[in-house]
Motif scaffolding. Sequence first.
Motif, short mmCIF file in Angstrom:
data_model
loop_
_atom_site.label_atom_id
_atom_site.label_comp_id
_atom_site.label_asym_id
_atom_site.label_seq_id
_atom_site.Cartn_x
_atom_site.Cartn_y
_atom_site.Cartn_z
N THR A 64 5.18 5.15 2.17
CA THR A 64 5.44 6.43 2.82
C THR A 64 6.05 6.21 4.20
O THR A 64 7.01 6.88 4.59
N HIS A 65 5.50 5.25 4.93
CA HIS A 65 6.03 4.94 6.27
C HIS A 65 7.48 4.47 6.17
O HIS A 65 8.34 4.89 6.96
N SER A 99 0.58 3.88 1.72
CA SER A 99 0.87 4.32 3.09
C SER A 99 2.06 3.56 3.67
O SER A 99 2.85 4.12 4.43
N ASN A 100 2.20 2.28 3.30
CA ASN A 100 3.35 1.51 3.78
C ASN A 100 4.65 2.04 3.19
O ASN A 100 5.67 2.11 3.87
N ASN A 158 9.79 7.42 5.24
CA ASN A 158 10.02 8.32 6.38
C ASN A 158 10.90 7.68 7.44
O ASN A 158 11.43 8.38 8.31
N ARG A 199 0.83 -1.20 0.00
CA ARG A 199 0.00 0.00 0.00
C ARG A 199 0.87 1.26 0.00
O ARG A 199 1.97 1.26 0.57
#
Length: 89
Positions: A45-46, A42-43, A49, A40
């Motif tokens: 992006t995590h 979001s994964n 970061n 995903r």
Amino acid sequence: ECELTRLLQDKLQYEMRLQYMKHYFPINYTVQIQYEEVLRPSNITHLRNGTVSEVALRYLWFHVSSQAVLRIHEVLPEKHPSWKYTQEL
């Protein structure tokens, strides 16, 4: 790495993906996958970061993409128009 990326980019051009992975498949055709096989945004992006390097993210993208193509290739009959395309990928 650059040569492999260029070869993949040539094979994954929008027109080829549209022809082989959309037009040749029946409407609403699905391939069953496990929850863990989904990468995903979001994964990513995590991970970005965190402490994961861009090179590691590229390898992760390659691994996930190649596994997806393998899953698609497994369900295609050899006579299907997309079979050779997915085999080359």
